[in-house]
Design a protein around this motif. Structure first.
Motif, PDB file in Angstrom:
ATOM      1  N   UNK A  63      11.116   0.092  11.088  1.00 29.72           N
ATOM      2  CA  UNK A  63      10.471   1.354  10.760  1.00 29.72           C
ATOM      3  C   UNK A  63      11.001   1.871   9.422  1.00 29.72           C
ATOM      4  N   UNK A  64      10.311   1.556   8.344  1.00 26.39           N
ATOM      5  CA  UNK A  64      10.684   2.033   7.014  1.00 26.39           C
ATOM      6  C   UNK A  64      10.205   3.469   6.836  1.00 26.39           C
ATOM      7  N   UNK A  65      11.126   4.343   6.517  1.00 25.47           N
ATOM      8  CA  UNK A  65      10.785   5.753   6.322  1.00 25.47           C
ATOM      9  C   UNK A  65      10.314   5.967   4.883  1.00 25.47           C
ATOM     10  N   UNK A  66       9.011   6.225   4.660  1.00 24.81           N
ATOM     11  CA  UNK A  66       8.508   6.378   3.284  1.00 24.81           C
ATOM     12  C   UNK A  66       9.063   7.606   2.583  1.00 24.81           C
ATOM     13  N   UNK A  67       9.549   8.586   3.344  1.00 18.62           N
ATOM     14  CA  UNK A  67      10.146   9.776   2.735  1.00 18.62           C
ATOM     15  C   UNK A  67      11.476   9.437   2.055  1.00 18.62           C
ATOM     16  N   UNK A  68      12.040   8.289   2.389  1.00 13.98           N
ATOM     17  CA  UNK A  68      13.323   7.865   1.820  1.00 13.98           C
ATOM     18  C   UNK A  68      13.135   6.737   0.804  1.00 13.98           C
ATOM     19  N   UNK A  69      11.960   6.633   0.244  1.00 15.06           N
ATOM     20  CA  UNK A  69      11.682   5.572  -0.723  1.00 15.06           C
ATOM     21  C   UNK A  69      12.456   5.800  -2.028  1.00 15.06           C
ATOM     22  N   UNK A  70      12.865   4.691  -2.637  1.00 12.47           N
ATOM     23  CA  UNK A  70      13.548   4.713  -3.932  1.00 12.47           C
ATOM     24  C   UNK A  70      12.946   3.611  -4.792  1.00 12.47           C
ATOM     25  N   UNK A  71      13.337   3.576  -6.047  1.00 10.38           N
ATOM     26  CA  UNK A  71      12.851   2.512  -6.927  1.00 10.38           C
ATOM     27  C   UNK A  71      13.268   1.153  -6.392  1.00 10.38           C
ATOM     28  N   UNK A  72      14.467   1.093  -5.823  1.00 10.58           N
ATOM     29  CA  UNK A  72      14.963  -0.171  -5.273  1.00 10.58           C
ATOM     30  C   UNK A  72      14.283  -0.519  -3.958  1.00 10.58           C
ATOM     31  N   UNK A  73      13.927   0.492  -3.184  1.00 11.63           N
ATOM     32  CA  UNK A  73      13.291   0.292  -1.879  1.00 11.63           C
ATOM     33  C   UNK A  73      12.015   1.136  -1.810  1.00 11.63           C
ATOM     34  N   UNK A  74      10.936   0.678  -2.449  1.00  4.87           N
ATOM     35  CA  UNK A  74       9.718   1.490  -2.552  1.00  4.87           C
ATOM     36  C   UNK A  74       9.051   1.791  -1.209  1.00  4.87           C
TER      37      UNK A  74
END
Length: 455
Positions: free
Chosen positions: A263-274
């Motif tokens: 479950x990837x949280x899109x609210x916690x996206x970064x350049x390294x982890x889009x």
């Protein structure tokens, strides 16, 4: 109407048994106490086949999952409840979840259309002395009838506690914090077919600090107190309260209902982890009705007092302003020691004109309960027609579950059981990774040969 079979209990098992009999032209009296002035501690309505604990029938994967295989086998047996579930289905990834109200209404409408079925709103206090009967009163059997059953069996029924999860109004969830996704995007195709978008769960993320604060609150929160006679009643693991699981250790919930993997949280996206990152823990909510206005807190059965539920569950990120359509609860669940008391046709050995069906036999789960009701109905139909009953093959999900509760389980340690591949006869020379597929392929082939024995 003069009847040939008396069914006591209009829940999952009783409704399915009534359908299997009445659609064959057999005259049936279906007695349900709800709607006649009585109710139970868990039910909210007088609808037949009302779902109480959850709105999910669990996995619908009939190729790799035992309960999904049971779905498929019941469909092949013209199950009313599986047909109603399709009408009431709501998006839930690879699971089969339903709108509770639509489901119950579909079951009742189908049963009322049968001319040989009479639905009577009445409480039955004693077991019938003669005539064919099916007792499908479930885990909340009324005290008077439970006493009559105890007198007939000559043994005390076992008991355990079953818990109910809260339901949250969708518009009270903060979607700036929560997000929608299915774990590993599993079940996306089925979801899209139902009008979903493949992201069928609302996910509320927790950091490590938030998780451990929540874990501590669960343990400290004020719980429902047991009466003296309830003190030694065990829990069924499949519906264990969230705070009881938490007490087993600080990491237990993270490997259970609050598992964050996939479950990837899109609210916690970064350049390294889009695509975002996995939270430390996740609280999931599953759609509970067709409108999508009600969402069930997955795995959050609880015995916390109501005020404590509101206080503690509002500490979950995204649920700070949650409004609850229903709070969790706890009820006592009774069942027979079926391997000792019932024969292979679900008949009470001391009174063979009476069959038992559903959760009171010691099966666990909506689908399992309905499947045993289906079998009880088929058995009674064969008996009335003067035909020898041919049981479903032991290699099928129906046959494996039936065999377990009617004799294959250890009577001394008998506990409620969901269907699982551990109940199936083992397969030799099959690699571990291929066993589930092999079990289901064998089951489908063997069931295909059995179906012509039904009339």
């Amino acid at each position: 109407m003069e009847y040939q079979v008396h069914i006591i209990g209009g829940g999952m098992a009783g409704s399915e048994a009534a359908w299997q009999l009445a659609r064959r032209g057999i005259r049936v009296r279906l007695s349900e106490m709800r709607g006649g002035g009585d109710t139970t501690p868990a039910h909210q309505s007088d609808g037949l086949a009302e779902l109480v604990c959850s709105n999910s029938f669990r996995s619908d994967d009939h190729e790799k999952n035992a309960v999904g295989l049971l779905h498929e086998e019941m469909r092949r047996c013209d199950s009313l409840l599986m047909a109603a579930a399709e009408k009431a289905r709501v998006p839930a990834g690879s699971a089969l979840a339903v709108d509770r109200d639509v489901f119950s209404a579909a079951v009742e409408e189908a049963l009322r259309s049968l001319p040989t079925l009479e639905i009577v709103r009445e409480r039955v206090d004693v077991l019938p002395q003669d005539g064919l009967a099916i007792v499908a009163t479930g885990p909340l059997t009324a005290p008077a009838l439970a006493g009559s059953i105890g007198a007939a069996t000559g043994a005390d029924s076992l008991a355990f506690f079953d818990a109910i999860a809260p339901i949250v109004y969708r518009d009270s969830i903060d979607m700036k914090v929560a997000w929608m996704a299915s774990r590993w995007d599993k079940g996306a195709e089925a979801s899209l077919a139902l009008g979903g978008d493949g992201r069928d769960y609302i996910n509320c993320p927790m950091t490590k600090e938030q998780y451990f604060a929540f874990w501590e609150e669960l343990q400290a929160g004020e719980k429902t107190e047991f009466r003296e006679w309830e003190a030694n009643t065990p829990y069924f693991d499949g519906c264990m309260p969230i705070e009881v699981m938490a007490a087993r250790g600080p990491e237990t919930l993270r490997f259970g209902p609050m598992k964050p993997v996939g479950l990837d949280n899109p609210h916690w996206a970064t350049a390294e982890h889009p695509n975002g990152r996995w939270p430390y823990a996740v609280v999931q909510l599953r759609q509970d009705n067709k409108l999508g206005t009600l969402w069930n807190m997955v795995g959050f059965q609880t015995k916390l007092k109501y005020a404590e539920q509101v206080r503690i569950f509002r500490t979950i990120p995204g649920l700070e302003n949650a409004e609850f359509a229903r709070l969790g609860g706890l009820h006592r669940n009774t069942f027979l020691n079926s391997p000792t008391l019932l024969d292979r046709q679900l008949r009470l050995k001391s009174a063979p004109h009476i069959r038992f069906a559903g959760q009171i036999t010691g099966c666990e789960g909506y689908v399992e309960s309905a499947s045993v009701g289906l079998l009880a109905g088929l058995m009674a139909a064969a008996e009335l027609a003067g035909r020898n009953w041919t049981p479903p093959p032991r290699t099928s999900a129906l046959g494996a579950l039936l065999s377990h509760i009617t004799g294959d389980a250890e009577a001394e340690s008998f506990q409620p059981m969901n269907v699982n591949f551990g109940l199936f006869p083992p397969l030799a020379d099959v690699k571990k990774k291929q066993r589930k597929e092999a079990y289901t392929e064998r089951a489908k082939a063997d069931l295909r040969d059995w179906l012509p024995t039904l009339a």
